[in-house]
Design a protein around this motif. Structure first.
Motif, PDB file in Angstrom:
ATOM      1  N   VAL A 418      13.076   0.839   7.131  1.00 18.22           N
ATOM      2  CA  VAL A 418      12.110  -0.145   6.644  1.00 18.22           C
ATOM      3  C   VAL A 418      12.891  -1.368   6.157  1.00 18.22           C
ATOM      4  O   VAL A 418      13.667  -1.279   5.214  1.00 18.22           O
ATOM      5  N   SER A 419      12.685  -2.474   6.834  1.00 24.48           N
ATOM      6  CA  SER A 419      13.424  -3.690   6.505  1.00 24.48           C
ATOM      7  C   SER A 419      12.887  -4.319   5.211  1.00 24.48           C
ATOM      8  O   SER A 419      11.721  -4.123   4.845  1.00 24.48           O
ATOM      9  N   ALA A 420      13.755  -5.058   4.525  1.00 25.81           N
ATOM     10  CA  ALA A 420      13.397  -5.621   3.218  1.00 25.81           C
ATOM     11  C   ALA A 420      12.143  -6.488   3.284  1.00 25.81           C
ATOM     12  O   ALA A 420      11.321  -6.475   2.356  1.00 25.81           O
ATOM     13  N   ASP A 523      18.176 -14.888  -5.892  1.00 25.89           N
ATOM     14  CA  ASP A 523      19.598 -14.562  -5.696  1.00 25.89           C
ATOM     15  C   ASP A 523      19.759 -13.784  -4.392  1.00 25.89           C
ATOM     16  O   ASP A 523      18.795 -13.613  -3.651  1.00 25.89           O
ATOM     17  N   MET A 524      20.971 -13.331  -4.132  1.00 25.45           N
ATOM     18  CA  MET A 524      21.208 -12.712  -2.821  1.00 25.45           C
ATOM     19  C   MET A 524      20.551 -11.344  -2.673  1.00 25.45           C
ATOM     20  O   MET A 524      20.526 -10.790  -1.580  1.00 25.45           O
ATOM     21  N   ARG A 525      20.009 -10.786  -3.760  1.00 21.74           N
ATOM     22  CA  ARG A 525      19.289  -9.511  -3.650  1.00 21.74           C
ATOM     23  C   ARG A 525      17.783  -9.731  -3.552  1.00 21.74           C
ATOM     24  O   ARG A 525      16.993  -8.810  -3.756  1.00 21.74           O
ATOM     25  N   THR A 526      17.402 -10.964  -3.259  1.00 24.64           N
ATOM     26  CA  THR A 526      15.981 -11.302  -3.217  1.00 24.64           C
ATOM     27  C   THR A 526      15.521 -11.556  -1.789  1.00 24.64           C
ATOM     28  O   THR A 526      16.258 -12.123  -0.978  1.00 24.64           O
ATOM     29  N   MET A 527      14.315 -11.125  -1.504  1.00 27.58           N
ATOM     30  CA  MET A 527      13.641 -11.434  -0.253  1.00 27.58           C
ATOM     31  C   MET A 527      12.605 -12.512  -0.570  1.00 27.58           C
ATOM     32  O   MET A 527      11.838 -12.366  -1.525  1.00 27.58           O
TER      33      MET A 527
HETATM   34  N1  SAH Z   1      19.301  -4.925   7.228  1.00 29.92           N
HETATM   35  C1  SAH Z   1      18.698  -5.386   5.994  1.00 29.92           C
HETATM   36  C2  SAH Z   1      18.964  -6.836   5.713  1.00 29.92           C
HETATM   37  C3  SAH Z   1      20.391  -7.187   5.470  1.00 29.92           C
HETATM   38  S1  SAH Z   1      20.594  -8.869   5.030  1.00 29.92           S
HETATM   39  C4  SAH Z   1      17.195  -5.113   6.069  1.00 29.92           C
HETATM   40  O1  SAH Z   1      16.671  -4.863   7.155  1.00 29.92           O
HETATM   41  O2  SAH Z   1      16.546  -5.153   5.015  1.00 29.92           O
HETATM   42  C5  SAH Z   1      20.646  -8.761   3.296  1.00 29.92           C
HETATM   43  C6  SAH Z   1      19.462  -9.468   2.663  1.00 29.92           C
HETATM   44  O3  SAH Z   1      18.310  -8.665   2.785  1.00 29.92           O
HETATM   45  C7  SAH Z   1      19.597  -9.723   1.177  1.00 29.92           C
HETATM   46  O4  SAH Z   1      20.285 -10.939   0.943  1.00 29.92           O
HETATM   47  C8  SAH Z   1      18.150  -9.806   0.741  1.00 29.92           C
HETATM   48  O5  SAH Z   1      17.620 -11.065   1.070  1.00 29.92           O
HETATM   49  C9  SAH Z   1      17.484  -8.802   1.644  1.00 29.92           C
HETATM   50  N2  SAH Z   1      17.346  -7.485   1.017  1.00 29.92           N
HETATM   51  C10 SAH Z   1      17.971  -6.355   1.381  1.00 29.92           C
HETATM   52  N3  SAH Z   1      17.569  -5.326   0.621  1.00 29.92           N
HETATM   53  C11 SAH Z   1      16.649  -5.815  -0.246  1.00 29.92           C
HETATM   54  C12 SAH Z   1      15.843  -5.237  -1.274  1.00 29.92           C
HETATM   55  N4  SAH Z   1      15.915  -3.935  -1.545  1.00 29.92           N
HETATM   56  N5  SAH Z   1      14.998  -6.046  -1.949  1.00 29.92           N
HETATM   57  C13 SAH Z   1      14.911  -7.334  -1.639  1.00 29.92           C
HETATM   58  N6  SAH Z   1      15.641  -7.926  -0.676  1.00 29.92           N
HETATM   59  C14 SAH Z   1      16.503  -7.189   0.008  1.00 29.92           C
END
Ligand code: SAH
Length: 557
Positions: A418-420, A523-527
């Motif tokens: 499941v992608s973010a 931030d980089m952990r944000t979607m």
């Molecule tokens: N393969 C991963 C994406 C990798 S790129 C996927 O399919 O989800 C990494 C980026 O994905 C992060 O910078 C962030 O924008 C997003 N991301 C990954 N995990 C996340 C999470 N648990 N919550 C929010 N954003 C997430």
């Protein structure tokens, strides 16, 4: 006896101490705990019955710390259908009783004895033959197979009724048994791999000491003919060995499956010499080899390696697909960015972890192929989906660039997650309910100019937008520019969803608007999900907000 990777299933924290003691006896086993009651288990489950039935169906040995009756009732519907079954035991949560329930032919009593010894109690063994003779005749050790179970049962009951028995051939494990042996006994246990007509009053046990080497793809039928010609019993066949050039051959794999034996690949005759294999003359590209004792298959060449690129999902275990969980169980090696490898665990201590920096993707992909060509089962982990800005494309690129035939023979599979963007969208409602565009804002591997162009066109096309890698310390200004471009085509009131660490501890979900969105909220952990012109938001009963993009566009149908 090899230590099984058992599932120790517990319902409450009260059982954890006993579970840990059993885990010490079987270090590769995992503790499964009921999600709402147990903290600190290796695996969690939400439905006891479903979990137990799944483990049973997968042939995982089960040690359940609960009443025997609960286990029996739970597995009852599956019992009639199943030919072979894994060992299933009930253990009292205070470690005062061990009850073998199922799997007499797969060594449940051995497990019961081992667990009982570890806990310092007596096992509740009720199998008469075993109690009397100190061994289960119907369950010979690994490397040997019983010819006929039904015949065996009659045989054991004859022995229990007072008959004596002769042993023909080599049965080292019976040396310590208390069998009523007699030279002139009517009943005989015969251990050997020669093919011959069935003999009355004889229990046959076949050593797995035969292999066939094939130089070309042949049918299972041909293998059967050649074995018959060589006067060797098919039950003794331990494996099919082929040259490495046949490693990717699908037909050959099917032949091995049909014969019910593993397929190995060997070029080096030393492997056979080490196990004293004696060969007969080749017939139709098939050569039969017989060893004096059961073959150690792991020492014959190697298996076809496997490489799986898996997606863990956003983080929470419930959002990981079952195929990925199964792949992690079978892995010998696990490669990935350390954070994700840790997220994929816990691992057994026989599994090798290769943690690397997030940026060494191509190197990691090549390393994965190197390991897989040694016949290992290798997993490369990504978060979310491995095909979305992650390892699957890197692995395929490495393979595409390689002309090593061994790499191309590896059993390669990509398992989705499941992608973010989807995990975040689901929590917010359905902001991606209509056409949308997924983009990575990272300009590490692509020029910033193409990002600007795509943003402009996607925003103009009125697609909802999902941004991965929106910002980082080394890319501080890009998100601001991106938002300016989008704002040329969207109103300030356009709904925006920010999902941070979705599916992980401390996750946050915010709903805001394009006008109110500033890069410092991200931030980089944000979607980041930006709605289209039709995306709307409304209050939910709990005070939060639902966001959705209707399925239609233009006129509401
Ligand atoms: N393969 C991963 C994406 C990798 S790129 C996927 O399919 O989800 C990494 C980026 O994905 C992060 O910078 C962030 O924008 C997003 N991301 C990954 N995990 C996340 C999470 N648990 N919550 C929010 N954003 C997430």
């Amino acid at each position: 006896m090899s230590r099984p990777a058992a599932a120790i299933v517990i319902l409450g924290t009260g059982s954890l101490a006993t579970a840990r003691r059993i885990q010490q006896i079987y270090p590769t086993s995992l503790i499964y705990g009921l999600a709402e009651r147990v903290a600190g288990a290796d695996r969690v489950y939400t439905d006891f019955g479903a979990n137990l039935r799944q483990l049973y169906a997968q042939d995982t040995p089960i040690i359940a710390l609960c009443a025997a009756g609960i286990v029996i009732r739970t597995l009852a519907p599956l019992l009639l259908e199943k030919g072979a079954e894994p060992p299933v035991l009930a253990v009292a949560e205070d470690a005062s009783a061990v009850v073998p329930l199922l799997g007499g032919l797969s060594g449940v009593n051995d497990l019961a004895r081992e667990i009982a010894a570890g806990l310092g109690i007596a096992p509740a063994i009720s199998t008469s033959g075993e109690l009397r003779f100190g061994t289960c005749l119907l369950n010979p050790p690994s490397g040997y197979v019983l010819g006929d179970v039904e015949l065996g049962k009659r045989f054991v009951s004859d022995l229990l009724a007072g008959e004596s028995v002769r042993i023909e051939g080599d049965a080292p494990w019976l040396d310590s048994a208390q069998l009523p042996e007699h030279r002139d006994a009517r009943l005989a246990i015969h251990v050997g791999s020669e093919a011959r007509e069935p003999v009355a009053d004889e229990l046959r046990i076949y050593p797995r000491n035969v292999l066939v080497k094939v130089n070309a793809v042949v049918s299972a039928h041909t293998v059967g003919d050649v074995l018959r010609e060589a006067k060797v019993a098919w039950q003794s066949l331990a494996c099919v060995v082929a040259g490495e050039s046949l490693m990717a051959d699908i037909q050959l794999r099917e032949v091995a499956t049909e014969l019910g034996v593993p397929l190995r690949f060997a070029t080096d005759d030393d492997d056979f010499a080490e196990q004293s294999v004696a060969w007969s003359e080749p017939v139709n590209a098939v050569t039969v080899g017989v060893a004096p004792v059961p073959l150690v298959i792991e020492r014959l060449g190697r298996a076809r390696g496997r490489l799986a690129v898996i997606g863990l999902g956003p983080g929470a275990a419930e959002l990981m697909v079952p195929a990925v969980k199964a792949e992690l169980e079978r892995a010998n090696d696990v490669l990935g960015y350390e954070t994700y490898v840790r997220m994929a665990g816990p691992f057994r201590n026989d599994q090798v972890l290769h943690c690397t920096d997030n940026r060494e993707e191509m190197q990691r992909a090549r390393h994965a192929f190197e390991l897989a060509t040694q016949g290992r089962s290798v997993v490369v982990v990504s978060s979310g989906d491995p095909g979305v800005f992650a390892m699957a494309a890197a692995v395929l690129e490495a393979l595409h660039e390689s002309n090593n035939p061994l790499w191309h023979s590896v059993d390669l599979e990509i398992l989705p997650g499941v992608s973010a963007s989807l995990a975040t969208a689901a929590q917010a409602g359905a902001p991606l309910g209509h056409d949308f565009c997924v983009m990575s804002l990272s300009d590490n591997l692509k020029p910033w100019a193409i990002i600007e162009k795509r943003l402009d066109l996607a925003a103009e096309a009125d697609l909802a937008l999902a941004f991965y890698n929106p910002i980082s310390r080394s890319r501080p200004w890009q998100l601001g520019v991106a938002l300016d471009i989008v704002a040329r085509h969207r109103l300030p009131a356009t709904p925006v969803v920010l999902g941070r660490d979705i599916g992980r501890p401390g996750q946050t979900l915010r709903v805001t608007t394009l006008g109110a969105l500033t890069p410092d909220q991200v931030d980089m952990r944000t979607m980041v999900i930006i709605g289209s012109s039709t995306t709307c938001a409304f209050r939910r009963a709990d005070g939060l907000e639902w966001v959705y993009t209707p399925r239609w566009y233009g006129q509401k149908p």
